[in-house]
Design a protein around this motif. Structure first.
Motif: not given
Length: 290
Positions: A205-211, A226-232
């Motif tokens: 899973k990917m987490a989308n990190q928008i300011e 938490l279990g995410f594989a990617i932080a974009a």
């Protein structure tokens, strides 16, 4: 040589959170690679902004995105993931989009379930297609991959806003079962929702990190827990660019020279002038024969 898709699979197999700043052009991708990040993502929002100076509301075309992807991939050696929006049409259009994105050099394509024309997942007015239509899109993308396109499929749902979290999780689970390699639930609105996504849906899973977006901005360690594989980070570099350029323009308009600019020698190094000069000198040598 290892393909971009194979390189990305290797990174994901490490099971350590992949921190991924997003790019909007070849230069931003080059800077990400030089900063030692192992991958980047071509953000549709950022490309629409940088290429057209227009909002991410479905105004940029398939051809423009494909051209930008090709240019970005040629500028770097790290895997590049790419925003494929809704796939630009029906199932056959989606299969073509997947094949062409793979041929451009992308390691992964993201396909989403918004109603076309789509828009940024953290802005108002989002609409989604039916469950069956959403599944059809992912099936078509997975089929293109299975038929030979060397690319990973990221399945995205924007259902959290218009249809609620339960429907978003239902779609994520189904997209996983259909064969998607990566899963992206856009705009969960709390840490609890992010945790529920990771706990109840199988797959990477990917987490989308928008300011200043709808999703909590969390430290790397918390996202991994938490279990995410990617932080974009889709807009961080674009926001930094806007701030820096506006500050420089204010200084110039006020009669002073901007401070904090990159040294000219550094800029030339980033762009590859030293390598060019070495090649230029090599081919300038006279041919020697016995």
């Amino acid at each position: 040589m290892t393909s971009p898709a194979a390189a990305l699979r290797t990174l994901l197999a490490n099971r350590e959170l992949l921190v991924m700043p997003c790019c909007h052009d070849a230069l931003s991708a080059r800077l990400i690679e030089r900063a030692a990040f192992p991958a980047t993502f071509m953000s549709g929002f950022a490309v629409s902004a940088a290429r057209l100076a227009m909002p991410d509301t479905g105004l940029i075309s398939f051809g423009e995105m494909l051209d930008q992807a090709r240019t970005i991939c040629h500028a770097v050696t790290i895997p590049v993931l790419g925003d494929g929006d809704t796939g630009y049409g029906n199932a056959l259009n989606i299969k073509r989009t997947v094949r062409d994105y793979a041929a451009a050099g992308l390691a992964c394509i993201m396909i989403e379930d918004q109603l076309s024309p789509k828009r940024c997942g953290h802005t108002k007015g989002k609409q989604i297609v039916s469950f069956d239509e959403a599944c059809l899109r992912i099936r078509a993308a997975v089929d293109a991959r299975n038929e030979g396109a060397d690319i990973l499929i990221m399945a995205r749902t924007d259902a959290r806003g218009p249809a609620g979290l339960d429907e978003a999780l239902r779609r994520m689970r189904t997209f996983h079962d259909l064969g998607a390699d990566l899963l992206f639930l856009e705009a969960p609105q709390s840490i609890e929702e992010m945790q529920l996504f990771c706990d109840t849906v199988p797959g990477l899973k990917m987490a989308n990190q928008i300011e200043h977006g709808l999703t909590p901005l969390l430290p790397k360690g918390e996202l991994q827990r938490l279990g995410f594989a990617i932080a974009a980070y889709p807009l961080t570099l674009l926001q930094a660019m806007v701030s820096a350029v506006e500050a420089a323009l204010v200084d110039l308009a006020g009669g002073s020279h901007p401070s904090g600019l990159a040294d000219f020698e550094h800029v030339k190094d980033v762009l590859g002038f030293p390598e060019y000069y070495r090649e230029e000198a090599r081919y300038a040598k006279r041919c020697e024969t016995d």
